[in-house]
Design an enzyme around this catalytic site. Structure first.
Site, PDB file in Angstrom:
ATOM      1  N   ASN A  49     -12.343  -3.178   1.143  1.00  0.00           N
ATOM      2  CA  ASN A  49     -11.280  -3.305   2.137  1.00  0.00           C
ATOM      3  C   ASN A  49     -11.865  -2.942   3.484  1.00  0.00           C
ATOM      4  O   ASN A  49     -12.418  -1.853   3.629  1.00  0.00           O
ATOM      5  CB  ASN A  49     -10.145  -2.329   1.802  1.00  0.00           C
ATOM      6  CG  ASN A  49      -9.173  -2.152   2.946  1.00  0.00           C
ATOM      7  OD1 ASN A  49      -8.428  -3.059   3.287  1.00  0.00           O
ATOM      8  ND2 ASN A  49      -9.198  -0.977   3.567  1.00  0.00           N
ATOM      9  N   GLU A  50     -11.798  -3.839   4.439  1.00  0.00           N
ATOM     10  CA  GLU A  50     -12.255  -3.520   5.802  1.00  0.00           C
ATOM     11  C   GLU A  50     -13.626  -2.869   5.799  1.00  0.00           C
ATOM     12  O   GLU A  50     -13.834  -1.831   6.433  1.00  0.00           O
ATOM     13  CB  GLU A  50     -11.273  -2.564   6.485  1.00  0.00           C
ATOM     14  CG  GLU A  50      -9.897  -3.107   6.623  1.00  0.00           C
ATOM     15  CD  GLU A  50      -9.013  -2.304   7.541  1.00  0.00           C
ATOM     16  OE1 GLU A  50      -9.337  -1.140   7.829  1.00  0.00           O
ATOM     17  OE2 GLU A  50      -7.989  -2.853   7.978  1.00  0.00           O
TER      18      GLU A  50
ATOM     19  N   CYS B 136      -6.844   1.219   3.154  1.00  0.00           N
ATOM     20  CA  CYS B 136      -7.761   2.360   3.230  1.00  0.00           C
ATOM     21  C   CYS B 136      -7.603   3.261   2.009  1.00  0.00           C
ATOM     22  O   CYS B 136      -8.525   3.973   1.629  1.00  0.00           O
ATOM     23  CB  CYS B 136      -7.510   3.158   4.495  1.00  0.00           C
ATOM     24  SG  CYS B 136      -8.016   2.263   5.942  1.00  0.00           S
TER      25      CYS B 136
ATOM     26  N   GLU C 155       0.872  -1.184   0.000  1.00  0.00           N
ATOM     27  CA  GLU C 155       0.000   0.000   0.000  1.00  0.00           C
ATOM     28  C   GLU C 155       0.900   1.222   0.000  1.00  0.00           C
ATOM     29  O   GLU C 155       1.943   1.243   0.679  1.00  0.00           O
ATOM     30  CB  GLU C 155      -0.891   0.013   1.239  1.00  0.00           C
ATOM     31  CG  GLU C 155      -1.711   1.309   1.338  1.00  0.00           C
ATOM     32  CD  GLU C 155      -2.824   1.272   2.374  1.00  0.00           C
ATOM     33  OE1 GLU C 155      -2.724   0.494   3.334  1.00  0.00           O
ATOM     34  OE2 GLU C 155      -3.783   2.051   2.214  1.00  0.00           O
TER      35      GLU C 155
HETATM   36  O1  AHR Z   1      -2.134  -1.328   6.748  1.00  0.00           O
HETATM   37  C1  AHR Z   1      -2.478  -0.042   7.131  1.00  0.00           C
HETATM   38  C2  AHR Z   1      -3.968   0.199   7.102  1.00  0.00           C
HETATM   39  O2  AHR Z   1      -4.584  -0.605   8.039  1.00  0.00           O
HETATM   40  C3  AHR Z   1      -4.672  -0.150   5.833  1.00  0.00           C
HETATM   41  O3  AHR Z   1      -4.711   0.897   4.945  1.00  0.00           O
HETATM   42  C4  AHR Z   1      -6.059  -0.442   6.262  1.00  0.00           C
HETATM   43  O4  AHR Z   1      -6.689  -1.375   5.442  1.00  0.00           O
HETATM   44  C5  AHR Z   1      -5.918  -0.860   7.694  1.00  0.00           C
HETATM   45  O5  AHR Z   1      -6.750  -0.155   8.516  1.00  0.00           O
END
Ligand code: AHR
Length: 774
Positions: free
Chosen positions: A350-351, A226, A25
């Site tokens: 994601n999440e 995120c 990321e």
């Molecule tokens: O890995 C860091 C962050 O942690 C990522 O962006 C997110 O998916 C999680 O909250």
């Protein structure tokens, strides 16, 4: 009885497939200023207050006026190179001298310039031919390299030159100047080493790419996190969610993007480069697409407008896998890769939390499966290890028959130990687990040890857990958004954390099939289990009125009442009591009179670094969570449910502790329930696998403070021989740093036995990986 680990290579537990991978990321400047080898920061003058309130179009640039030179340097928007790059720089020299123009400081303390070839390039236009002078300089303005480019009269054009510095500097700067009278417009001023990883143009930094490649990951999840879903719904917004189509095609046409981690993303490292990088390191690509829903800002695309988002997913599969005569396959081919990239996995979301995402997920799922039945689709299980949103994700995954579901958790090392058996009870039927983000909260050797122990549990459950990757992967030490991280770097150095070496050992020694291993006669460990008595404290950053506070002993029925408490800006914290009771219920009425984040109830507090808490409201005022303290002032979330605290409304809050069972109720309705499992250390943590050539791999983690001697026996073997790679001898608090980058580092030695058995002393706090050759 001798302590023995008996491995039966013929008893197969499950295929390990693509179990161990990595997650990339662009957080902590992992891409721009990191893996992406571009040395110029803000190359297209697009830095903007939307990305970061401190940014402006000349961020990272300095105007230089050298002896005698006069004129102006400014940013303009008139007739830009491309509408996606509205800004460009203008250098106007009105009096010739030693140069007027711009100096770029790069990332960190400057550009790491070596005595090797660099590509300088830019787009330029001018009304009259001019010569653009290019220098690479040290901090002290010593010239490391210089060259010039003739800019021809006319509209925007591309110019490039190869430069060879005669001297190196770790704090290098790039200057572009005019020494003669004239005017030039410049955009996308770029400097790359010629030798990037695999010598790709627009490629990756060699040292960082090598660290990743050396792990031998089976897959790479990208581009976030995120980063994917934090943004607006309109793909043309600078602030939009991560829309992959903005990231492919010629670099000069890709828009700049606000990265939710507080900086600017050039998108020079885009989907094509991600796929190419995956191919270069032998990892399967695993892209994550937004599900038309931003849970952070509650931006939700109406169902009637969902089609473009679904098309994005279908078109991405075509971009990756379609032949060169399909619309998106042609884009890939034009970028230089006519052969397909062989995409197998795609993640939607994601999440994710909230019904709105899961309502939308079904549309994506059906459309993808209808067109590409073989693509494995990954659903999302919230950012919590347990709780109602986690369950909602799993329900959706079961309903839609998602191939996998993405679990995320960042927890205390003790949580990893306590939850070692987490996946033992999961059904091998239905959706499989993709542990898409996890880490124990810290970068010490103890964190890595806890992760290693936990990973043996993942591997043993190969039929349930199909993919797992640590997160985050990369961190530029001068731009930290998130810790812990696996690989740390700056402009010229890189080192792996203890977790990196554990990940690398497990990845390079994954094996093809998990096989049975039986531990016998291992010495029992005496584990002390504390009760959950302790201090009880309320805390709020707003104004919170607490009334009718009663603590009840659930063993004896005894009750204690307390005076009302008002928390406000002057008194943010109030200690209620110190209870010796192990089973108790605390109830109170609470009203938030001012503020938006509710309150936190601390309990079972043994000392300021050891406690549990119940957060009501929290960061986005959308959760009720139970958490435990973790090292470095962090917290380890045990469970979560959605809850929004309405201001000025009075609620009845109840919290129950029964042994290790925790339960919360709001207005009489259960909100959270979780077992706070004790961290019971096992005598040894172990798992075994085999390669297709018959090599047997045995991974053993000793989390005890004493060494453990045990026999390793492999059924069917006669002369065991092979190697053992192990990390031991470090203190639990040890960490790799830029000054001691290999304080925690594996060592390899040979192992030989005359029979099917070798005896081995597993050092205290060690990780050992054996490879027994057939
Ligand atoms: O890995 C860091 C962050 O942690 C990522 O962006 C997110 O998916 C999680 O909250």
């Amino acid at each position: 009885m001798r302590s023995t680990l008996t491995i039966n290579p013929n008893e197969e537990i499950g295929s390990l497939d693509d179990l161990y991978g990595v997650f990339f990321e662009d957080i902590n400047h992992a891409a721009d200023g990191g893996l992406y080898a571009e040395l110029v920061q803000n190359r297209s003058f697009e830095f903007d207050g939307i990305d970061n309130s401190l940014y402006h179009p000349l961020t990272a640039w300095e105007i230089v006026r050298r002896r005698e030179s006069e004129g102006e340097v400014y940013v303009s928007k008139l007739a830009p190179l491309h509408p996606n790059h509205p800004n460009y720089a203008v250098i106007q020299c009105t009096k010739a001298g030693e140069g007027i123009g711009l100096k770029n400081q790069g990332f960190n303390t400057g550009m790491n310039i070596g005595e090797e070839l660099y590509y300088f390039s830019c787009y330029a236009r001018t009304a009259k031919d001019v010569t653009l002078h290019i220098t690479l300089e040290s901090d002290a303005e010593e010239v490391l390299a210089e060259d010039s480019v003739k800019i021809k009269r006319g509209g925007w054009d591309y110019y490039a030159v190869t430069i060879l510095p005669h001297q190196a500097s770790r704090n290098g700067k790039l200057t572009v100047t005019l020494m003669e009278e004239g005017k030039v417009c410049l955009d996308i001023i770029s400097l790359f080493p010629v030798h990037t990883f695999k010598d790709r143009r627009n490629g990756m930094r060699r040292d960082l790419a090598k660290m990743i490649a050396d792990m031998h990951p089976k897959f790479m999840r990208f581009p976030g996190g995120c980063l994917v879903h934090d943004g607006s719904l309109n793909p043309e917004d600078r602030n939009s969610m991560y829309r992959w189509k903005n990231t492919v095609g010629p670099v000069w046409q890709r828009p700049s993007r606000r990265n939710n981690w507080g900086y600017n993303q050039t998108l020079g490292l885009g989907y094509y480069e991600y796929f190419q990088f995956c191919e270069d390191i032998g990892a399967k690509p695993l892209p994550v697409l937004p599900g038309a829903y931003d849970p952070h800002h509650k931006r939700i695309e109406p169902l009637s407008m969902l089609q473009p988002w679904i098309d994005d997913a279908l078109d991405l599969i075509e971009f990756a896998n379609g032949s060169a005569d399909t619309e998106w396959g042609a884009v890939r081919a034009q970028m230089g890769h006519p052969e397909p990239f062989g995409l197998e996995y795609i993640a939607i979301g994601n999440e994710e939390v909230g019904e709105a995402f899961f309502e939308r997920y079904g549309y994506f799922h059906q459309a993808i499966k209808a067109k590409y039945p073989d693509i494995k689709i990954i659903n999302s299980a919230s950012p919590f290890a347990e709780g109602k949103e986690y369950e909602r994700g799993w329900e959706s995954a079961r309903k839609w028959k998602s191939d996998l579901i993405d679990e995320h958790y960042y927890e205390a090392p003790d949580w990893m130990i306590a939850n070692y058996h987490r996946y033992d009870k999961f059904s091998p039927e239905g959706p499989k687990v993709f542990l898409g983000e996890y880490a124990s909260l810290g970068n010490t050797w103890y964190n890595a040890l806890a992760e290693a122990a936990y990973m043996t549990g993942l591997e043993k459950n190969a039929r349930v857990v199909k993919l797992a990757c640590y997160a985050p992967m990369l961190c530029n030490k001068d731009y930290v958004n998130w810790t812990p991280d696996m690989i740390w770097f700056d402009g010229y150095r890189v080192h792996g954390s203890a977790s990196y070496y554990v990940q690398k050992m497990f990845m390079r020694n994954q094996g093809a099939t998990e096989v049975a291993v039986q531990g016998e006669g291992l010495p029992a460990v005496i584990n002390a289990i504390e009760d959950l008595s302790g201090k009880i404290t309320f805390k709020s950053d707003g104004k919170m009125v607490l009334e009718n506070i009663v603590l009840e002993n659930l063993d004896t029925g005894e009750t204690k009442s307390f005076e009302d408490i008002t928390l406000n800006s002057k008194k943010k914290k109030a200690v209620l009591t110190q209870t010796e009771w192990a089973n108790y219920r605390l109830s109170f009425k609470g009203t938030e009179r001012k503020g938006t984040k509710g309150m936190v109830l601390y309990f079972a507090e043994k000392n300021p670094k050891k406690y549990l808490n119940w957060t009501i409201g929290g960061w986005q005022n959308q959760d009720s969570t139970l958490a435990s303290s973790a090292p470095n002032g962090k917290e380890s979330c045990l469970t979560q449910s959605l809850f929004e605290l309405e201001p000025k409304r009075t609620y009845k809050f109840t919290m129950e502790v029964r042994g290790r069972m925790l339960r919360t109720l709001i207005n009489g309705k259960e909100c959270n329930q979780v077992e706070y499992k004790p961290a019971l250390v096992e005598p040894l943590y172990y798992c075994a696998s085999k390669e297709t050539d018959g090599t047997v791999i045995v991974k053993v983690v000793n989390l005890q403070k004493e060494s453990v001697r045990a026999d390793i026996r492999i059924l069917g073997e006669t002369h065991l021989h092979g190697t053992v790679e192990s990390i031991s001898g470090n203190k639990r608090e040890d960490m790799n740093t830029f000054y001691q980058p290999k304080l925690i580092f594996p060592k390899t030695s040979g192992v030989f036995g005359k029979t099917d058995t070798v005896s081995y002393e597993f050092p205290a706090d060690s990780v050992s990986v054996f490879r027994f050759i057939k």
